[in-house]
Design a protein around this motif. Structure first.
Motif, PDB file in Angstrom:
ATOM      1  N   SER A   1      12.980  85.989  32.642  1.00 14.15           N
ATOM      2  CA  SER A   1      13.937  86.053  33.739  1.00 14.15           C
ATOM      3  C   SER A   1      14.091  84.679  34.386  1.00 14.15           C
ATOM      4  O   SER A   1      15.207  84.197  34.612  1.00 14.15           O
ATOM      5  CB  SER A   1      13.455  87.086  34.763  1.00 14.15           C
ATOM      6  N   ALA A   2      12.945  84.020  34.663  1.00 10.52           N
ATOM      7  CA  ALA A   2      13.018  82.681  35.281  1.00 10.52           C
ATOM      8  C   ALA A   2      13.703  81.683  34.353  1.00 10.52           C
ATOM      9  O   ALA A   2      14.403  80.774  34.801  1.00 10.52           O
ATOM     10  CB  ALA A   2      11.614  82.198  35.632  1.00 10.52           C
ATOM     11  N   LEU A   3      13.522  81.872  33.037  1.00 12.43           N
ATOM     12  CA  LEU A   3      14.163  80.968  32.073  1.00 12.43           C
ATOM     13  C   LEU A   3      15.681  81.127  32.052  1.00 12.43           C
ATOM     14  O   LEU A   3      16.381  80.357  31.398  1.00 12.43           O
ATOM     15  CB  LEU A   3      13.581  81.174  30.679  1.00 12.43           C
ATOM     16  N   GLY A   4      16.176  82.122  32.767  1.00 10.96           N
ATOM     17  CA  GLY A   4      17.629  82.207  32.965  1.00 10.96           C
ATOM     18  C   GLY A   4      18.169  80.977  33.673  1.00 10.96           C
ATOM     19  O   GLY A   4      19.348  80.654  33.568  1.00 10.96           O
ATOM     20  N   TYR A   5      17.299  80.278  34.394  1.00 12.99           N
ATOM     21  CA  TYR A   5      17.682  79.034  35.061  1.00 12.99           C
ATOM     22  C   TYR A   5      17.250  77.810  34.251  1.00 12.99           C
ATOM     23  O   TYR A   5      17.186  76.700  34.783  1.00 12.99           O
ATOM     24  CB  TYR A   5      17.044  78.954  36.447  1.00 12.99           C
ATOM     25  N   ALA A   6      16.912  78.006  32.983  1.00 13.69           N
ATOM     26  CA  ALA A   6      16.384  76.905  32.172  1.00 13.69           C
ATOM     27  C   ALA A   6      17.337  75.714  32.123  1.00 13.69           C
ATOM     28  O   ALA A   6      16.897  74.570  31.978  1.00 13.69           O
ATOM     29  CB  ALA A   6      16.100  77.401  30.745  1.00 13.69           C
ATOM     30  N   GLY A   7      18.619  75.959  32.256  1.00 14.11           N
ATOM     31  CA  GLY A   7      19.592  74.864  32.220  1.00 14.11           C
ATOM     32  C   GLY A   7      19.320  73.800  33.267  1.00 14.11           C
ATOM     33  O   GLY A   7      19.732  72.647  33.113  1.00 14.11           O
ATOM     34  N   LEU A   8      18.631  74.172  34.336  1.00 15.62           N
ATOM     35  CA  LEU A   8      18.307  73.190  35.374  1.00 15.62           C
ATOM     36  C   LEU A   8      17.248  72.196  34.900  1.00 15.62           C
ATOM     37  O   LEU A   8      16.954  71.230  35.592  1.00 15.62           O
ATOM     38  CB  LEU A   8      17.834  73.905  36.645  1.00 15.62           C
ATOM     39  N   CYS A   9      16.651  72.437  33.733  1.00 15.10           N
ATOM     40  CA  CYS A   9      15.675  71.498  33.164  1.00 15.10           C
ATOM     41  C   CYS A   9      16.348  70.489  32.237  1.00 15.10           C
ATOM     42  O   CYS A   9      15.677  69.579  31.720  1.00 15.10           O
ATOM     43  CB  CYS A   9      14.606  72.254  32.369  1.00 15.10           C
ATOM     44  N   LYS A  10      17.624  70.632  32.006  1.00 11.06           N
ATOM     45  CA  LYS A  10      18.318  69.735  31.079  1.00 11.06           C
ATOM     46  C   LYS A  10      18.094  68.270  31.465  1.00 11.06           C
ATOM     47  O   LYS A  10      18.309  67.884  32.613  1.00 11.06           O
ATOM     48  CB  LYS A  10      19.819  70.038  31.083  1.00 11.06           C
ATOM     49  N   GLY A  11      17.639  67.485  30.502  1.00  8.90           N
ATOM     50  CA  GLY A  11      17.441  66.056  30.735  1.00  8.90           C
ATOM     51  C   GLY A  11      16.185  65.701  31.496  1.00  8.90           C
ATOM     52  O   GLY A  11      15.911  64.532  31.722  1.00  8.90           O
ATOM     53  N   LYS A  12      15.408  66.706  31.906  1.00  4.57           N
ATOM     54  CA  LYS A  12      14.206  66.428  32.699  1.00  4.57           C
ATOM     55  C   LYS A  12      12.954  66.513  31.809  1.00  4.57           C
ATOM     56  O   LYS A  12      12.864  67.405  30.953  1.00  4.57           O
ATOM     57  CB  LYS A  12      14.071  67.455  33.832  1.00  4.57           C
ATOM     58  N   PRO A  13      11.979  65.628  32.039  1.00  8.62           N
ATOM     59  CA  PRO A  13      10.710  65.798  31.344  1.00  8.62           C
ATOM     60  C   PRO A  13      10.149  67.197  31.618  1.00  8.62           C
ATOM     61  O   PRO A  13      10.099  67.633  32.761  1.00  8.62           O
ATOM     62  CB  PRO A  13       9.824  64.709  31.958  1.00  8.62           C
ATOM     63  N   THR A  14       9.760  67.872  30.555  1.00  8.83           N
ATOM     64  CA  THR A  14       9.340  69.275  30.671  1.00  8.83           C
ATOM     65  C   THR A  14       8.235  69.549  29.661  1.00  8.83           C
ATOM     66  O   THR A  14       8.277  69.049  28.529  1.00  8.83           O
ATOM     67  CB  THR A  14      10.541  70.210  30.375  1.00  8.83           C
ATOM     68  N   ALA A  15       7.256  70.349  30.075  1.00  9.17           N
ATOM     69  CA  ALA A  15       6.190  70.736  29.145  1.00  9.17           C
ATOM     70  C   ALA A  15       5.741  72.158  29.465  1.00  9.17           C
ATOM     71  O   ALA A  15       6.032  72.696  30.538  1.00  9.17           O
ATOM     72  CB  ALA A  15       5.012  69.766  29.244  1.00  9.17           C
ATOM     73  N   VAL A  16       5.025  72.745  28.518  1.00  6.32           N
ATOM     74  CA  VAL A  16       4.607  74.148  28.634  1.00  6.32           C
ATOM     75  C   VAL A  16       3.100  74.230  28.393  1.00  6.32           C
ATOM     76  O   VAL A  16       2.555  73.501  27.552  1.00  6.32           O
ATOM     77  CB  VAL A  16       5.361  75.023  27.609  1.00  6.32           C
TER      78      VAL A  16
ATOM     79  N   VAL B   1      18.204  74.137  25.697  1.00  6.34           N
ATOM     80  CA  VAL B   1      19.072  73.750  26.819  1.00  6.34           C
ATOM     81  C   VAL B   1      19.000  72.259  27.105  1.00  6.34           C
ATOM     82  O   VAL B   1      19.582  71.782  28.073  1.00  6.34           O
ATOM     83  CB  VAL B   1      18.743  74.540  28.108  1.00  6.34           C
ATOM     84  N   GLY B   2      18.294  71.507  26.270  1.00  7.24           N
ATOM     85  CA  GLY B   2      18.319  70.050  26.417  1.00  7.24           C
ATOM     86  C   GLY B   2      17.253  69.470  27.321  1.00  7.24           C
ATOM     87  O   GLY B   2      17.396  68.323  27.783  1.00  7.24           O
ATOM     88  N   ALA B   3      16.183  70.227  27.589  1.00  7.94           N
ATOM     89  CA  ALA B   3      15.074  69.637  28.354  1.00  7.94           C
ATOM     90  C   ALA B   3      14.409  68.553  27.505  1.00  7.94           C
ATOM     91  O   ALA B   3      14.419  68.617  26.275  1.00  7.94           O
ATOM     92  CB  ALA B   3      14.063  70.718  28.721  1.00  7.94           C
ATOM     93  N   LYS B   4      13.846  67.547  28.174  1.00 10.47           N
ATOM     94  CA  LYS B   4      13.126  66.480  27.456  1.00 10.47           C
ATOM     95  C   LYS B   4      11.695  66.945  27.245  1.00 10.47           C
ATOM     96  O   LYS B   4      10.823  66.737  28.097  1.00 10.47           O
ATOM     97  CB  LYS B   4      13.165  65.184  28.266  1.00 10.47           C
ATOM     98  N   MET B   5      11.469  67.592  26.111  1.00 15.36           N
ATOM     99  CA  MET B   5      10.196  68.272  25.897  1.00 15.36           C
ATOM    100  C   MET B   5       9.067  67.298  25.583  1.00 15.36           C
ATOM    101  O   MET B   5       9.227  66.358  24.825  1.00 15.36           O
ATOM    102  CB  MET B   5      10.333  69.279  24.744  1.00 15.36           C
ATOM    103  N   GLN B   6       7.925  67.580  26.180  1.00 18.98           N
ATOM    104  CA  GLN B   6       6.700  66.834  25.888  1.00 18.98           C
ATOM    105  C   GLN B   6       5.640  67.870  25.543  1.00 18.98           C
ATOM    106  O   GLN B   6       5.439  68.830  26.294  1.00 18.98           O
ATOM    107  CB  GLN B   6       6.273  66.017  27.103  1.00 18.98           C
ATOM    108  N   ASP B   7       4.962  67.662  24.431  1.00 17.16           N
ATOM    109  CA  ASP B   7       3.944  68.651  24.059  1.00 17.16           C
ATOM    110  C   ASP B   7       2.690  68.420  24.886  1.00 17.16           C
ATOM    111  O   ASP B   7       2.047  67.375  24.785  1.00 17.16           O
ATOM    112  CB  ASP B   7       3.627  68.537  22.571  1.00 17.16           C
ATOM    113  N   SER B   8       2.349  69.414  25.699  1.00 15.20           N
ATOM    114  CA  SER B   8       1.156  69.263  26.544  1.00 15.20           C
ATOM    115  C   SER B   8      -0.120  69.439  25.727  1.00 15.20           C
ATOM    116  O   SER B   8      -1.174  68.919  26.098  1.00 15.20           O
ATOM    117  CB  SER B   8       1.192  70.296  27.671  1.00 15.20           C
ATOM    118  N   GLY B   9      -0.018  70.173  24.646  1.00 15.53           N
ATOM    119  CA  GLY B   9      -1.223  70.523  23.905  1.00 15.53           C
ATOM    120  C   GLY B   9      -2.122  71.458  24.684  1.00 15.53           C
ATOM    121  O   GLY B   9      -3.236  71.756  24.242  1.00 15.53           O
ATOM    122  N   LEU B  10      -1.667  71.925  25.832  1.00 13.60           N
ATOM    123  CA  LEU B  10      -2.508  72.721  26.727  1.00 13.60           C
ATOM    124  C   LEU B  10      -2.316  74.209  26.467  1.00 13.60           C
ATOM    125  O   LEU B  10      -1.527  74.877  27.128  1.00 13.60           O
ATOM    126  CB  LEU B  10      -2.198  72.373  28.189  1.00 13.60           C
TER     127      LEU B  10
END
Ligand code: FEO
Length: 391
Positions: A321-336, A357-366
């Motif tokens: 449900s929260a990922l419905g707003y995932a577009g707000l992460c577009k272009g932003k450094p993001t990790a999971v 959605v174009g987030a700048k993904m970084q693998d946290s490895g976490l």
């Protein structure tokens, strides 16, 4: 609301929508919005600049007729095709079939696709002008602020910039002018973060085009007209759209779901690391917040960390449900990150959604099995710090 003169032979003729709670079924508003339309009367010709949302079309046309017989309208300038501004265009064009619609090339395609009909239109380009008789309208292309079609219209003699969505706000101000309403700075910033920030480079390009102009008033398509210090809005947009070279002043939002408290421990350790790295940090427990809070946490963030348990081999419904707003992460450094029990698919599924959605993904490895150890929490702190410093 009746039309109001905002300058000699220039009128606001828009619609107020104070009771609106969510704009476009997506963006929460604290004080409604307005759909600002303008009427400019020259000595020889008249122009309307943008219209209003479809649900207001009857009252919109009635208001316009208090200023002018509709048949006297020569031009309808469409700065941007999105239906909150073009929703009454069809009705207006039907009422004045001889009026010429002036718009950018992409806008011409959008409005005809929205209405499923051709219009009597003329495509205008950068620097083109229309002389109304003592009032010259000049068109300034501002693509991707925030659609490809967007343009500004500048009235040279009156020094008025009709800026469409740019420099606007979802804030209904019955007194129309920024010097006559309460402080709405927070709404102005949220509007920028949600609508303009994804196109920051285009904001800077558009500002370069207007910096040499004499502008006494900025007339946006939403919210108060900027009569007092219009250049302050330009300065703020420029500041917010320019790359920052320091971490100071940046914010990381950590949004997490934690079934048994393990992912929460990771979130708290990540927050320690983020703050140690020099950024501010909002920690948001998804199931304890309403959608508006989630929306704002994502909108204001410069970087985002998503945390989730894995439930039944998937991320749980509150995360989706929260990922419905995932577009707000577009272009932003993001990790999971996240803790899991016996499978652990949530992290990769969430990453897939954010990548889409174009987030700048970084693998946290976490990705931790059940309860994070002291070493795991140290790794979270280290990752949080590095993430903040890399913003
Ligand atoms: Fe206010 Fe992009 O429409």
């Amino acid at each position: 609301m009746k039309p109001i003169a905002i300058h000699d032979n220039v009128f606001w003729c828009g619609m107020l929508h104070p009771e609106l709670k969510i704009f476009d079924d997506l963006m929460p508003t604290t004080n409604g919005t307005s759909y600002n339309s303008y009427f400019v009367r020259g000595s020889e010709k008249c122009a309307v600049i943008d219209t209003a949302k479809h649900i207001f079309q009857e009252s919109y046309l009635s208001g316009l007729q208090l200023i002018t017989p509709l048949e006297d309208i020569d031009y309808i300038v469409v700065n941007h095709a999105e239906p909150d501004h073009s929703g009454s265009l069809r009705a207006l064009a039907d009422a004045v079939p001889n009026a010429t619609i002036l718009c950018s090339k992409p806008c011409s395609m959008f409005i005809e696709a929205l209405s499923n009909r051709p219009y009597n239109l003329k495509v205008v380009g950068e620097g083109d002008t229309v002389d109304l008789g003592g009032k010259t309208l000049r068109f300034i292309m501002a693509p991707l602020l925030h659609w490809p079609d967007t343009m500004f219209t500048y009235c040279e003699e009156d020094r008025l910039l009709f800026s469409c969505d740019a420099f606007g706000s979802h804030f209904c101000a019955p007194m129309l002018f920024n010097d006559l309403c309460v402080d709405y700075g927070r709404d102005f910033r949220v509007y920028y973060d949600v609508i303009m920030k994804p196109f920051a480079a285009k904001v800077v390009e558009a500002i370069h085009k207007i910096e040499g102009l004499h502008i006494d008033m900025i007339c946006p398509s939403h919210g108060p007209i900027l009569r007092r210090d219009p250049w302050n809005a330009v300065r703020l947009y420029k500041e917010w759209s320019s790359p920052q070279v320091t971490v100071e002043g940046k914010t990381v939002s950590i949004l997490y779901f934690s079934a048994h408290g393990c992912t929460k421990k990771m979130a708290d350790a990540l927050a320690e690391g983020v703050r140690a790295g020099g950024a501010a940090c909002d920690v948001v427990h998804i199931t304890e917040q309403d959608s508006e809070s989630l929306f704002h946490a994502l909108a204001r963030a410069d970087g985002v960390l998503w945390g989730s348990s894995t439930i039944n081999r998937d991320a749980p419904p509150p995360i989706w449900s929260a990922l419905g707003y995932a577009g707000l992460c577009k272009g932003k450094p993001t990790a999971v990150f996240g803790s899991y029990g016996w499978s652990g698919e949530a992290k990769k599924y969430i990453e897939g959604r954010l990548e889409a959605v174009g987030a700048k993904m970084q693998d946290s490895g976490l990705r931790v099995n059940l309860s994070p150890s002291d070493e795991d929490l140290d790794a979270c702190r280290a990752f949080g710090s590095a993430f903040a410093k890399g913003l």
